[in-house]
Design an enzyme around this catalytic site. Structure first.
Site, PDB file in Angstrom:
ATOM      1  N   GLU A 128       0.846  -1.203   0.000  1.00 24.44           N
ATOM      2  CA  GLU A 128       0.000   0.000   0.000  1.00 24.44           C
ATOM      3  C   GLU A 128       0.875   1.244   0.000  1.00 24.44           C
ATOM      4  O   GLU A 128       2.007   1.195   0.477  1.00 24.44           O
ATOM      5  CB  GLU A 128      -0.830   0.060   1.294  1.00 24.44           C
ATOM      6  CG  GLU A 128      -1.765  -1.080   1.478  1.00 24.44           C
ATOM      7  CD  GLU A 128      -2.351  -1.081   2.900  1.00 24.44           C
ATOM      8  OE1 GLU A 128      -2.132  -0.129   3.669  1.00 24.44           O
ATOM      9  OE2 GLU A 128      -3.032  -2.054   3.216  1.00 24.44           O
ATOM     10  N   LYS A 130       2.469   4.574   1.410  1.00 26.08           N
ATOM     11  CA  LYS A 130       2.714   5.084   2.766  1.00 26.08           C
ATOM     12  C   LYS A 130       2.520   6.589   2.686  1.00 26.08           C
ATOM     13  O   LYS A 130       3.411   7.330   2.282  1.00 26.08           O
ATOM     14  CB  LYS A 130       4.127   4.728   3.203  1.00 26.08           C
ATOM     15  CG  LYS A 130       4.404   5.086   4.647  1.00 26.08           C
ATOM     16  CD  LYS A 130       5.730   4.473   5.072  1.00 26.08           C
ATOM     17  CE  LYS A 130       6.040   4.712   6.535  1.00 26.08           C
ATOM     18  NZ  LYS A 130       5.833   6.052   7.013  1.00 26.08           N
ATOM     19  N   ASP A 132       2.223  10.369   3.536  1.00 22.92           N
ATOM     20  CA  ASP A 132       2.969  11.192   4.481  1.00 22.92           C
ATOM     21  C   ASP A 132       2.026  12.211   5.105  1.00 22.92           C
ATOM     22  O   ASP A 132       1.929  13.346   4.676  1.00 22.92           O
ATOM     23  CB  ASP A 132       4.095  11.897   3.721  1.00 22.92           C
ATOM     24  CG  ASP A 132       5.111  12.483   4.674  1.00 22.92           C
ATOM     25  OD1 ASP A 132       5.057  12.157   5.867  1.00 22.92           O
ATOM     26  OD2 ASP A 132       5.947  13.272   4.216  1.00 22.92           O
ATOM     27  N   TYR A 237      -6.624   2.404   6.628  1.00 20.86           N
ATOM     28  CA  TYR A 237      -5.975   1.157   6.215  1.00 20.86           C
ATOM     29  C   TYR A 237      -5.967   0.045   7.247  1.00 20.86           C
ATOM     30  O   TYR A 237      -5.397  -1.005   7.007  1.00 20.86           O
ATOM     31  CB  TYR A 237      -4.534   1.421   5.774  1.00 20.86           C
ATOM     32  CG  TYR A 237      -3.746   2.311   6.710  1.00 20.86           C
ATOM     33  CD1 TYR A 237      -3.334   1.840   7.939  1.00 20.86           C
ATOM     34  CD2 TYR A 237      -3.442   3.618   6.359  1.00 20.86           C
ATOM     35  CE1 TYR A 237      -2.629   2.652   8.796  1.00 20.86           C
ATOM     36  CE2 TYR A 237      -2.724   4.435   7.205  1.00 20.86           C
ATOM     37  CZ  TYR A 237      -2.320   3.947   8.431  1.00 20.86           C
ATOM     38  OH  TYR A 237      -1.632   4.751   9.274  1.00 20.86           O
ATOM     39  N   LYS A 327      11.032   2.809   1.905  1.00 22.87           N
ATOM     40  CA  LYS A 327      11.046   4.274   1.748  1.00 22.87           C
ATOM     41  C   LYS A 327      11.758   4.639   0.462  1.00 22.87           C
ATOM     42  O   LYS A 327      12.787   4.041   0.140  1.00 22.87           O
ATOM     43  CB  LYS A 327      11.782   4.909   2.933  1.00 22.87           C
ATOM     44  CG  LYS A 327      11.028   4.729   4.224  1.00 22.87           C
ATOM     45  CD  LYS A 327      11.151   5.985   5.051  1.00 22.87           C
ATOM     46  CE  LYS A 327      10.358   5.856   6.324  1.00 22.87           C
ATOM     47  NZ  LYS A 327      10.408   7.059   7.125  1.00 22.87           N
ATOM     48  N   CYS A 421      28.900  39.835  13.451  1.00 20.35           N
ATOM     49  CA  CYS A 421      27.655  39.669  12.704  1.00 20.35           C
ATOM     50  C   CYS A 421      27.862  40.178  11.275  1.00 20.35           C
ATOM     51  O   CYS A 421      28.340  41.296  11.086  1.00 20.35           O
ATOM     52  CB  CYS A 421      26.536  40.442  13.400  1.00 20.35           C
ATOM     53  SG  CYS A 421      25.029  40.541  12.409  1.00 20.35           S
ATOM     54  N   CYS A 424      25.563  43.562  10.918  1.00 28.01           N
ATOM     55  CA  CYS A 424      25.777  44.815  11.667  1.00 28.01           C
ATOM     56  C   CYS A 424      27.146  44.889  12.326  1.00 28.01           C
ATOM     57  O   CYS A 424      27.449  45.848  13.039  1.00 28.01           O
ATOM     58  CB  CYS A 424      24.678  45.010  12.701  1.00 28.01           C
ATOM     59  SG  CYS A 424      24.798  43.847  14.063  1.00 28.01           S
ATOM     60  N   CYS A 437      24.165  37.014  17.089  1.00 24.39           N
ATOM     61  CA  CYS A 437      24.439  38.441  17.084  1.00 24.39           C
ATOM     62  C   CYS A 437      23.628  39.024  18.237  1.00 24.39           C
ATOM     63  O   CYS A 437      22.399  38.914  18.248  1.00 24.39           O
ATOM     64  CB  CYS A 437      23.985  39.078  15.771  1.00 24.39           C
ATOM     65  SG  CYS A 437      23.866  40.876  15.910  1.00 24.39           S
ATOM     66  N   CYS A 442      20.229  45.188  15.203  1.00 24.72           N
ATOM     67  CA  CYS A 442      20.721  44.588  13.958  1.00 24.72           C
ATOM     68  C   CYS A 442      19.589  44.584  12.913  1.00 24.72           C
ATOM     69  O   CYS A 442      18.506  44.042  13.171  1.00 24.72           O
ATOM     70  CB  CYS A 442      21.197  43.171  14.256  1.00 24.72           C
ATOM     71  SG  CYS A 442      21.557  42.201  12.795  1.00 24.72           S
TER      72      CYS A 442
HETATM   73  S1  IVH Z   1       0.186   0.261   8.728  1.00 28.41           S
HETATM   74  C1  IVH Z   1       2.235  -0.244  13.145  1.00 28.41           C
HETATM   75  N1  IVH Z   1      -0.239   1.367   6.433  1.00 28.41           N
HETATM   76  O1  IVH Z   1       3.258   5.256   8.725  1.00 28.41           O
HETATM   77  C2  IVH Z   1       1.619   0.685  12.277  1.00 28.41           C
HETATM   78  N2  IVH Z   1       0.795   2.703   8.118  1.00 28.41           N
HETATM   79  O2  IVH Z   1       5.937   5.072   9.845  1.00 28.41           O
HETATM   80  C3  IVH Z   1       0.948  -0.016  11.171  1.00 28.41           C
HETATM   81  N3  IVH Z   1       1.274   5.016   7.417  1.00 28.41           N
HETATM   82  O3  IVH Z   1       2.295   5.023  12.088  1.00 28.41           O
HETATM   83  C4  IVH Z   1       0.634   0.973  10.220  1.00 28.41           C
HETATM   84  N4  IVH Z   1       0.473   4.822   5.382  1.00 28.41           N
HETATM   85  O4  IVH Z   1       0.885   6.539  10.505  1.00 28.41           O
HETATM   86  C5  IVH Z   1       0.253   1.552   7.665  1.00 28.41           C
HETATM   87  N5  IVH Z   1      -0.704   2.188   4.338  1.00 28.41           N
HETATM   88  C6  IVH Z   1      -0.229   2.382   5.555  1.00 28.41           C
HETATM   89  C7  IVH Z   1       0.322   3.628   5.976  1.00 28.41           C
HETATM   90  C8  IVH Z   1       0.828   3.741   7.281  1.00 28.41           C
HETATM   91  C9  IVH Z   1       1.042   5.641   6.257  1.00 28.41           C
HETATM   92  C10 IVH Z   1       1.919   5.660   8.588  1.00 28.41           C
HETATM   93  C11 IVH Z   1       1.262   5.328   9.921  1.00 28.41           C
HETATM   94  C12 IVH Z   1       2.372   4.710  10.732  1.00 28.41           C
HETATM   95  C13 IVH Z   1       3.579   5.291  10.086  1.00 28.41           C
HETATM   96  C14 IVH Z   1       4.818   4.477  10.403  1.00 28.41           C
END
Ligand code: IVH
Length: 696
Positions: A128, A130, A132, A237, A327, A421, A424, A437, A442
């Protein structure tokens, strides 16, 4: 005799610790200055040095995420902890000392799961996105949304139901029954984020730097009216708790089940694989789709598909064993460092900045990158003329992560630590690893301070963005915050891009800002160590600027009584979280002539210098009653609990008497509890108090 100065490695370890703490605080404040990768590198270096020096575990920094709690929010315990994820790491090395390919790491991970599960015939994987954003735990009761809690420290988080509901970030109703806890991520879709920033710019306000922190900031607004305009949404999720309903047996089926119930899940971006090779190939190829998603992701999550395996595998305190994160490598490119310039911030801090030959990173052209501080600059030995590696992850400020020593021009010399600095020429002062500074006059500081003073967290002056600040300084002679309230309509319309209407808007903005109260004025003054929470504590404790300034001067003149009151030798004083060192710095700063003059000047222009007390809304059962608080409460500070009682119309006193209606007792309650029991005063705990406060 003073103790001997620590030598090289010891000194570097101490400096790294200061940097790590600084970056943790910046991260928690929602304003990270470096990428997660750069932070991990600092920590890696810290760990290696600590190992080499034989520093015992108990004396080291630990890398647990700081408790992300915001004052004023009720904390709620998570029935199932919200953990982090284990991750595949490009920095991991095998036993031969060589970097271990991600494919090998994932194979090992998968083989271990198979072994722990007794070698099942097949073991499917789900991959899935991830996202942000910010992790959130939602409660749905027979399909009705009832509560939203942030991740917090993983064990307990902040109740943000009001904010999530106001933002319309999750569905109010889902087509399902039972009592469910559903986990997901709140995030800000890029188009809505850009549109919101556009509106801010049009109003002359500073745009928000990145969607993730922006989203976190909106969810911590105490008065969330209007945040629905932002367009925050969610991606769900996981269903860690399901009562009175049976969940489908696999993650893939749970996602479809959630989707059918009307929940936002991204089925199109989710895929199932039978082998780790296929899953990793999908992750690596997914990078190409990243820009077209419309929301930011920092990687993908690889999970086992069958949910019955989750309980069997369990996990550590930090992460579950049924998932691992992939990542994306941050984009890193070499470029020439043309020049190192030194910036002066609002508190006078000097920051070295790399001026780079233009390089495209994560879709934007980068010409400047932070070099953080002079200790870091010396450690990396970055020199003008070097070819350096620049990196940018997400929307964070670009970084110089390293130097290519083979391409160093022969004449390149180490960059000298500034003695004065650059703006100034006042001689600089060193504090820990930073240089400052010290001159309040300044010009660089004047500009940065005014921008900060007008910003949202401080006086929130509508219509006063950076470019207007530049103009009022250059053309209208503004030097200090109080000068802003002497500006006239005629003066303002003489500025560039300032029509009659915007001039009037700015005057109205200034008028509204007058009444924000002492804590916002204190934040606006940019005194070191005075963030929002400390400013509120000071305002609540002293009530108005006169008392605060009188106290500061007593403190600075060495008045023992004043000193012991706020910062006793041991334990904590009248103001939560204020240790001796912080108290010294804060009261010395407040007692400076320049700061006093600004405060008095603001007062003379009609700016409110007393604390703005929250409006009382009487709550039946609390209003008119007298409370005493004792012991350590599980989630609230005593001062917060007192504040909430007062807001509900109750009274808070210091000692138990026959007139006391309730004693709120926490852990380690002592004599007050005994006295209350003797006088037959009703003793309640924090949960009961919170229940009483909610009865409207
Ligand atoms: S599963 C134990 N699925 O990433 C946590 N997390 O770095 C199991 N996150 O705390 C989480 N997308 O906030 C899961 N598809 C996804 C996610 C996801 C983003 C976040 C989540 C987690 C953090 C960990």
């Amino acid at each position: 005799m003073p103790p001997p100065a620590p030598d090289g490695p010891q000194r570097e370890l101490e400096q790294l610790a200061v940097q790590i703490r600084h970056h943790e605080a910046a991260y928690r404040a929602g304003a990270p200055e470096i990428t997660d990768g750069a932070f991990d590198d600092l920590f890696e270096r810290y760990r290696a040095l600590a190992d080499a020096l034989g520093v015992p575990e108990g004396n080291r920094l630990d890398q647990t995420p700081g408790a992300d709690h915001t004052d004023g929010f009720v904390q709620v315990a998570h029935r199932v902890p919200m953990l982090s994820l284990d991750k595949l790491s490009p920095n991991r090395r095998g036993s031969n000392g060589e970097p271990m390919p991600l494919s090998e790491q994932l194979d090992n991970w998968y083989a271990r799961r198979r072994q722990d599960l007794g070698e099942p015939a097949s073991l499917g994987l789900i991959v899935e996105p991830k996202v942000d954003g910010i992790g959130i735990s939602l409660k749905y009761d027979d399909g009705r949304f009832v509560q939203a809690v942030t991740r917090g420290d993983g064990r307990k988080g902040d109740d943000v139901t009001l904010q999530v509901r106001q933002a319309r970030a999750v569905p109010e109703r889902l087509k399902l029954t039972g009592q469910l806890e559903i986990r997901g991520e709140l995030y800000w879709p890029l188009e809505r984020f850009a549109a919101y920033n556009e509106r801010l710019r049009a109003r002359g306000e500073t745009p928000i730097k990145n969607p993730r922190n922006g989203c976190a900031g909106l969810m911590k607004r105490k008065e969330p009216q209007g945040i629905e305009e932002a367009g925050i949404t969610a991606f769900l999720y996981q269903v860690p708790i399901a009562e009175n309903v049976t969940l489908p047996p696999t993650q893939e089926a749970v996602l479809s089940w959630l989707a059918a119930a009307g929940a936002p899940v991204y089925l199109d971006e989710t895929a199932r694989f039978d082998t780790p090779e296929a899953a990793l190939a999908h992750c690596e190829a997914f990078g190409a789709r990243r820009d077209g998603l419309g929301y930011e992701i920092d990687g993908l999550v690889i999970k086992l598909d069958e949910l019955r395996h989750y309980d069997q595998l369990g996990g550590t305190d930090h992460h579950p064993h049924w998932a691992i994160a992939y990542k994306f490598p941050p984009e890193r490119k070499p470029t020439r460092l043309i020049k190192i310039s030194v910036q002066v911030g609002k508190s006078g801090k000097l920051t070295p900045v790399a001026e780079l030959a233009p390089v495209t990173l994560a879709g934007t052209t980068v010409t400047r990158a932070s070099l953080h501080n002079f200790v870091e600059l010396a450690r990396k030995d970055v020199r003008e003329g070097d070819v350096v590696y620049a990196e940018k992850a997400g929307e964070v400020i670009p970084q110089v992560v390293g130097v290519d020593p083979t391409q160093r021009p022969p004449e390149a010399a180490p960059f000298p630590r500034p003695e004065t600095c650059p703006v100034c020429a006042t001689p600089v002062m060193a504090e820990e690893i930073f240089l400052y500074c010290p001159s309040p006059a300044c010009p660089a500081q004047i500009r940065e301070r005014l921008i900060h003073f007008a910003s949202r967290g401080a006086m929130d002056i509508d219509g006063l963005g950076a470019s207007t600040v530049d103009q009022v300084i250059d053309k209208l002679g503004v030097r200090s915050p109080e000068d802003l309230w002497s500006l006239t309509h005629d003066q303002l319309v003489s500025l560039e891009r300032m029509g009659k209407k915007s001039a009037q808007n700015l005057l109205d903005g200034l008028d509204r800002a007058r009444g924000r109260g002492l804590s916002r004025v204190l934040v606006g003054l940019a005194v070191r160590h005075v963030g929002a929470t400390m400013a509120e504590d000071l305002a609540r404790y002293f009530g108005d600027a006169e008392r605060l300034l009188a106290f500061s001067s007593r403190y600075v003149s060495g008045d023992e009584e004043a000193i012991t009151k706020v910062a006793p030798e041991t334990g904590s004083g009248a103001i939560d979280g204020m240790a001796r060192k912080t108290a010294d710095a804060i009261f010395t700063a407040l007692d400076r002539r320049a700061v006093r003059d600004v405060i008095h000047g603001l007062g003379a222009r009609g700016v409110r210098l007393s604390a703005v007390l929250p409006v009382t809304t009487e709550v039946e059962g609390v209003a008119g009653k007298t409370f005493v608080l004792t012991g350590t409460l599980p989630t609230l500070k005593r001062s917060e609990a007192g504040e909430r009682i007062k807001q509900a119309g109750g009274k808070v006193t210091g000692s138990v008497s026959k007139k006391t209606d309730y004693l709120v007792a926490g852990a380690d309650a002592g004599s007050k509890l005994a006295k209350a029991e003797k006088l037959e005063v009703t003793v309640i705990d924090e949960a009961t108090l919170l229940g009483m406060l909610q009865r409207q």
